[in-house]
Structure formats: structure tokens, C-alpha cells
Design an enzyme around this catalytic site. Structure first.
Site, mmCIF file in Angstrom:
data_model
loop_
_atom_site.group_PDB
_atom_site.id
_atom_site.type_symbol
_atom_site.label_atom_id
_atom_site.label_comp_id
_atom_site.label_asym_id
_atom_site.label_seq_id
_atom_site.Cartn_x
_atom_site.Cartn_y
_atom_site.Cartn_z
ATOM 1 C CD GLU A 26 -2.840 -0.393 2.618
ATOM 2 O OE1 GLU A 26 -3.369 -1.392 3.085
ATOM 3 O OE2 GLU A 26 -2.841 0.718 3.183
ATOM 4 C CB CYS A 68 -0.844 1.215 8.530
ATOM 5 S SG CYS A 68 0.236 2.542 8.306
HETATM 6 N N1 SAH Z 1 7.100 0.322 11.503
HETATM 7 C C1 SAH Z 1 7.187 1.747 11.533
HETATM 8 C C2 SAH Z 1 6.439 2.446 10.430
HETATM 9 C C3 SAH Z 1 5.096 1.950 10.013
HETATM 10 S S1 SAH Z 1 3.713 2.263 11.043
HETATM 11 C C4 SAH Z 1 6.781 2.268 12.894
HETATM 12 O O1 SAH Z 1 6.395 1.481 13.737
HETATM 13 O O2 SAH Z 1 6.912 3.459 13.128
HETATM 14 C C5 SAH Z 1 3.444 3.991 10.998
HETATM 15 C C6 SAH Z 1 2.809 4.539 12.257
HETATM 16 O O3 SAH Z 1 1.415 4.196 12.333
HETATM 17 C C7 SAH Z 1 3.444 4.019 13.516
HETATM 18 O O4 SAH Z 1 3.555 5.064 14.457
HETATM 19 C C8 SAH Z 1 2.429 2.995 13.981
HETATM 20 O O5 SAH Z 1 2.569 2.708 15.332
HETATM 21 C C9 SAH Z 1 1.136 3.676 13.617
HETATM 22 N N2 SAH Z 1 -0.041 2.812 13.514
HETATM 23 C C10 SAH Z 1 -0.126 1.555 13.049
HETATM 24 N N3 SAH Z 1 -1.377 1.104 13.105
HETATM 25 C C11 SAH Z 1 -2.115 2.094 13.628
HETATM 26 C C12 SAH Z 1 -3.491 2.240 13.936
HETATM 27 N N4 SAH Z 1 -4.359 1.245 13.737
HETATM 28 N N5 SAH Z 1 -3.893 3.423 14.460
HETATM 29 C C13 SAH Z 1 -3.022 4.430 14.663
HETATM 30 N N6 SAH Z 1 -1.726 4.358 14.393
HETATM 31 C C14 SAH Z 1 -1.264 3.196 13.890
#
Ligand code: SAH
Length: 353
Positions: A93, A334
């Protein structure tokens, strides 16, 4: 014989390869510009090259592209979410967000993820494989070609943990900011990590002035371990010291990502802990009400509580924003679009294209 992935090669490597083929040196830069600035997806487009050379190149090299499988456009803010298929059918994505200061593309760094954060949809089926530098670039190149839009900001915040795919990440950053490529300022690139400390330190040593975002989400080790398995490997103390190191080496302030989960990490003591940590490393705090996924019971903090949390931080002098939720109407969180498509196809490994 497997063909070499030409878009992952640095300009120096490409130049060396073409001179090795007996060609003049300038051909290296010329081909690089065709690939990374003009975004060619085939050698046959390179009509300035002799026909025999185009043939020779396509015998040795492949140009990896990201093929659009589907696209969703938000009626609320014009955000476009893409599902791309890589050469082997792996699905990833990417998102194009339009802000008044310019367009931003959010890319994935891996096919799936093995970090296991409890609230995240991208990790539910685990990691399939790393993306190559060219596959990270391909997501941006496809979006530029599909929309004709200019892109000024990149966030590596899609599916995957960029620090778990370190070498390809570095390659990607060098290509996307190359003056003979899309030439995106490193200052406009943000890499988000769940906090793999040794890699954060190595990243600081690269001396690239990109913004590092740390997905903090909790201010105590105990609570962080419940939300993020990676917290079993690295303590908050180690994270803060890596953040300080990053600032020392690059002069760039860290961003803390903090997803607010109702009744889990949104209490007053949580806010106080966050004030202490952000104050210590001079971090900017980005608050995101968690985007609920159907596989988990976590719920988002209600809007008034989010505001109160933000105000508390602000009053203590912390630089804080609430992340504008882009594309709320289009499989927001995401990995949700990819997951839904894979589930519909009955594929468990992201390879079902
Ligand atoms: N692995 C990396 C980047 C990808 S996730 C990381 O952990 O930073 C990007 C951001 O979205 C991260 O801060 C993650 O914790 C957050 N994230 C993932 N799923 C989420 C959700 N359902 N709601 C809010 N934030 C989320």
C-alpha cells in the site's frame, strides 16, 4: 539467468557497469537520469540510446515497477490510497496526501511486517519479505506517473519496519534525494520506526538530515511491552538515549508518534510521562487517535479527551500536533486495504495477485 535490478544501483555502480560493457562513462548518468528522473519503465523508451544497446541492457537488467491493482480516492480530502503489485505479485500500500505545503507520499518498506504491534493491521499476517530500494522508489514513481503530481515530501510510514530493512532503506533515501533523480530534499523525508535501537544509532551515523519519527505510544516499559513486542528488546531509557544521539549527530529533532488508545495510554499520568520524555529530547509530538482494526479490541480516545491531552502537553511547552486524519473514508489504517484485498483473494501471504 536472473536479471539485475537496475533501479537499485547507485549512479556510480551503474556507471561502472556500463564502462565495463565498453561504453563511454556518460552513458551511466544518462541511463540513471532516464530511470530516476524521467521514470522510464522500459529500455525501449530510451530512444536516445542505440537500438543494440537497448537490447543489450534489457538482456541483463530489469526495471522493477509497481503496478496499480486498485486505487481509492477520499471524497473528504482528495487523499489517494493505492494498492500496488510488485513483480512477484506481492501487494503493498502507498498513499498520496495533498497538503497546502505540497504533496506527500507515504510508502511501504516491507511486504507485511514482523514487529507485531498490537493495534496495527500491517503485521497481522507477519512478514513476507523486504522490499528492494527500487520497489520503494517504484511506489513513488508510479504515483507521479499516474497523477502527474509533483511530490515534495516522503514518509516511510506505510507497512513494514524500515529499520528492519536497513540497507535497502539507505539506498532508497540516497536515490530519492539524488540530484539526477526526483531530487527530494532529505529534510522532507521522514522515516518512522518502532524503535530498533542499534539501527537508530547506525542511522544517526549515516549523517543524513532526514526526520526520524519514533513510534513511542507508551511512556512506561511495562505498558509499551503490552502494545509493542519490540519493547521487550529495548527499554524507553535506551530509546531516549538513541534519540539524543540522533539529534547530536544530525541536528534534526525527533518526532514522537503517539497513537492514543482509549483507557490504555491516554490518562493524565501518561500525558505527564510524555511531557517528561519529549522535554528531555526536545521531541515534537504527533498525536494520532488509534484507528481501530476489527481484529483487535482497541478503541480510539474520544475527541474531547484528545484535545485535553494535547492542551496538557502544550501548556508544558511541548511542541504537539494532532495528526490530521487523511482519507478517513478509505480504509484509513495502515495495511487495512492490503489486508482486506488479500483476505478477499483467500491468499495468506500477499502473493495472490
Ligand atoms: N514500523 C514503523 C512504520 C510503520 S507504522 C513504525 O512502527 O513506526 C506507521 C505509524 O502508524 C506508527 O507510528 C504505527 O505505530 C502507527 N499505527 C499503526 N497502526 C495504527 C493504527 N491502527 N492506528 C493508529 N496508528 C497506527
Amino acid at each position: 539467468m536472473e536479471k539485475t535490478d537496475i533501479n537499485s544501483l547507485y549512479i556510480e555502480e551503474l556507471t561502472e557497469a556500463v564502462t565495463g560493457m565498453g561504453l563511454p562513462k556518460y552513458r551511466g548518468g544518462q541511463i540513471y537520469g532516464r530511470l530516476h528522473q524521467k521514470l522510464a519503465t522500459s529500455f525501449s523508451e530510451m530512444t536516445e540510446l542505440p537500438e543494440s544497446l537497448r537490447q543489450q541492457l534489457s538482456d541483463i537488467y530489469e526495471i522493477k515497477t509497481a503496478e496499480k491493482v486498485s486505487e481509492q480516492v477520499s471524497k473528504l480530502d482528495g487523499t489517494r490510497k493505492y494498492l500496488f503489485a510488485m513483480g512477484d505479485g506481492s501487494l503493498v500500500e502507498s498513499v498520496l496526501m495533498k497538503y497546502h505545503h505540497g504533496n506527500s507520499v507515504c510508502i511501504s518498506s516491507q511486504v507485511g511486517c514482523r514487529m507485531g504491534c498490537r493495534f496495527c493491521a500491517s503485521t497481522l499476517d507477519g512478514l513476507t519479505r523486504n522490499l528492494t530500494a527500487s520497489e520503494m522508489l517504484g511506489q513513488i514513481y508510479s504515483i507521479v506517473k499516474l497523477t502527474g503530481e509533483r511530490v515534495s515530501n516522503i514518509v516511510v510510514m506505510g507497512t513494514g519496519e524500515p529499520m528492519d530493512n536497513y540497507d535497502n532503506l539507505i539506498r532508497f533515501i540516497k536515490h530519492i534525494s539524488h540530484e539526477k533523480g526526483l531530487n527530494i530534499s532529505k529534510r522532507n523525508i521522514t522515516v518512522s520506526t518502532c524503535g530498533i535501537v542499534p539501527k537508530m544509532r547506525a542511522f544517526a551515523d549515516e549523517g543524513l538530515p532526514v526526520t526520524l519519527a519514533l513510534s513511542l505510544h507508551s511512556v512506561t516499559d511495562e505498558k509499551r511491552r503490552q502494545l509493542m513486542p519490540v519493547a521487550n528488546s529495548y527499554s524507553i531509557e535506551e530509546l531516549m538515549s538513541a534519540c539524543e544521539y540522533y539529534f547530536e549527530k544530525t541536528g534534526r529533532r525527533i518526532t514522537f508518534e503517539y497513537s492514543l488508545v482509549r483507557d490504555v495510554n491516554d490518562t493524565d499520568p501518561d500525558a505527564e510521562g510524555l511531557i517528561r520524555l519529549a522535554g528531555r529530547v526536545g521531541a515534537h509530538v504527533n498525536l494520532i487517535p488509534v484507528n481501530p482494526i476489527k481484529e483487535r479490541e482497541y478503541r480510539e480516545t474520544a475527541a474531547p479527551r484528545v484535545l485535553a491531552f494535547k492542551n496538557k502537553l502544550e501548556k508544558s511547552g511541548i511542541n504537539v500536533t494532532i495528526r490530521r486524519e487523511m482519507g478517513r473514508d478509505i480504509d484509513g489504517a495502515c495495511g487495512q486495504l492490503r489486508k482486506r484485498t488479500m483476505d478477499e483473494r483467500g491468499s495468506r501471504r500477499g502473493q495472490g495477485a
